[in-house]
Design a protein around this motif. Structure first.
Motif, PDB file in Angstrom:
ATOM      1  N   ALA A 225       0.835  -1.209   0.000  1.00  0.00           N
ATOM      2  CA  ALA A 225       0.000   0.000   0.000  1.00  0.00           C
ATOM      3  C   ALA A 225       0.867   1.256   0.000  1.00  0.00           C
ATOM      4  O   ALA A 225       0.580   2.225  -0.714  1.00  0.00           O
ATOM      5  N   VAL A 226       1.928   1.250   0.801  1.00  0.00           N
ATOM      6  CA  VAL A 226       2.821   2.402   0.866  1.00  0.00           C
ATOM      7  C   VAL A 226       3.528   2.604  -0.472  1.00  0.00           C
ATOM      8  O   VAL A 226       3.632   3.735  -0.977  1.00  0.00           O
ATOM      9  N   ARG A 227       3.981   1.541  -1.076  1.00  0.00           N
ATOM     10  CA  ARG A 227       4.686   1.636  -2.362  1.00  0.00           C
ATOM     11  C   ARG A 227       3.769   2.248  -3.429  1.00  0.00           C
ATOM     12  O   ARG A 227       4.166   3.163  -4.170  1.00  0.00           O
ATOM     13  N   HIS A 228       2.538   1.756  -3.494  1.00  0.00           N
ATOM     14  CA  HIS A 228       1.580   2.279  -4.482  1.00  0.00           C
ATOM     15  C   HIS A 228       1.228   3.733  -4.163  1.00  0.00           C
ATOM     16  O   HIS A 228       1.135   4.579  -5.063  1.00  0.00           O
ATOM     17  N   ALA A 229       1.045   4.037  -2.869  1.00  0.00           N
ATOM     18  CA  ALA A 229       0.696   5.406  -2.466  1.00  0.00           C
ATOM     19  C   ALA A 229       1.796   6.385  -2.846  1.00  0.00           C
ATOM     20  O   ALA A 229       1.522   7.504  -3.313  1.00  0.00           O
ATOM     21  N   GLU A 230       3.040   5.995  -2.656  1.00  0.00           N
ATOM     22  CA  GLU A 230       4.148   6.881  -3.009  1.00  0.00           C
ATOM     23  C   GLU A 230       4.170   7.141  -4.520  1.00  0.00           C
ATOM     24  O   GLU A 230       4.452   8.269  -4.958  1.00  0.00           O
TER      25      GLU A 230
END
Length: 251
Positions: free
Chosen positions: A123-128
């Motif tokens: 989720a963090v990777r996609h959000a960034e």
């Protein structure tokens, strides 16, 4: 992707939508224009069942939104059934609706983790990636109160995209912004359209509708009065009410 048939909605004795028919194909960008009080925002909220419609139907793909059919009867869908469809429709409101106690990044990852069960790292990777896409890579750890209105709305767009929706709904996304901040939000939306995102946009930004939409829908009095390609609607509309509205807002 989306089929609306004979949609009707009332608040008590006040009729706000009547006989709405609208089809949206994959990669369409449909701009809905019209005077205030014409039912534009209500129509958008009926699409993802934030408002319950009284008549007709909304189908997303093959599925009826908000209701379940069995043995020729229709009953309300469960919240879980409706939320499953809503998760495939990103919604961007006028007033951002970001969680003020969370950072920008936390706002964007909340839905995928809590609703879709996405692993936090993913989720963090996609959000960034999404924050970079909307020009907010350097604001990931900032809370919404420290962002401008335009930055907050771009964060709201990233948050909606984090759910990997098939359809994006925009309810006058620039109407709460100072004029100098409108352009940065419209730029983000233009890029989405260029990438092929299917979008239904309630907007007062006529130049945006003319330049970006594949189809323009003019509403008045809870009805679709006219629809067609932007070139036709903005230069040679068939309906006198469409002509009168555009004469007021374009001059």
């Amino acid at each position: 992707m989306l089929r609306i048939t004979n949609l009707g909605k009332s608040y008590g004795s006040a009729r706000v939508l009547s006989g709405i028919d609208l089809d949206v194909q994959p990669h369409d960008v449909v701009a809905i224009i019209g005077p205030s009080g014409s039912g534009k925002s209500t129509l958008l909220k009926c699409i993802n069942f934030l408002e319950r419609y009284d008549e007709g139907e909304v189908r997303f793909g093959d599925e009826l939104v908000g209701y379940v059919e069995a043995n020729g009867q229709r009953r309300l869908a469960t919240e879980r059934q409706t939320n499953r469809l809503r998760a495939e429709m990103g919604m961007v409101f006028q007033n951002f609706n970001l969680f003020p106690h969370m950072t920008t990044l936390q706002n964007v990852i909340e839905g995928p983790i809590q609703v879709k069960g996405v692993a936090r790292d993913e989720a963090v990777r996609h959000a960034e990636q999404l924050l970079a896409k909307v020009g907010l890579a350097d604001k990931r750890d900032v809370r919404p109160t420290k962002l401008s209105g335009g930055q907050q709305q771009r964060a709201a767009i990233a948050r909606a995209l984090a759910m990997r929706p098939r359809l994006m709904l925009f309810d006058e996304p620039t109407s709460a912004l100072d004029p100098e901040l409108v352009g940065e939000v419209l730029t983000a939306m233009r890029e989405l359209a260029a990438e092929g995102m299917t979008m239904v946009i309630v907007t007062h930004e006529m130049s945006f509708a003319r330049d970006v939409a594949s189809r323009v829908v003019f509403m008045e009095g809870g009805r679709i009065v006219e629809e067609g390609p932007p070139g036709k609607i903005f230069t040679n509309p068939d309906n006198a009410r469409t002509r009168a509205f555009l004469a007021r807002v374009l001059h």
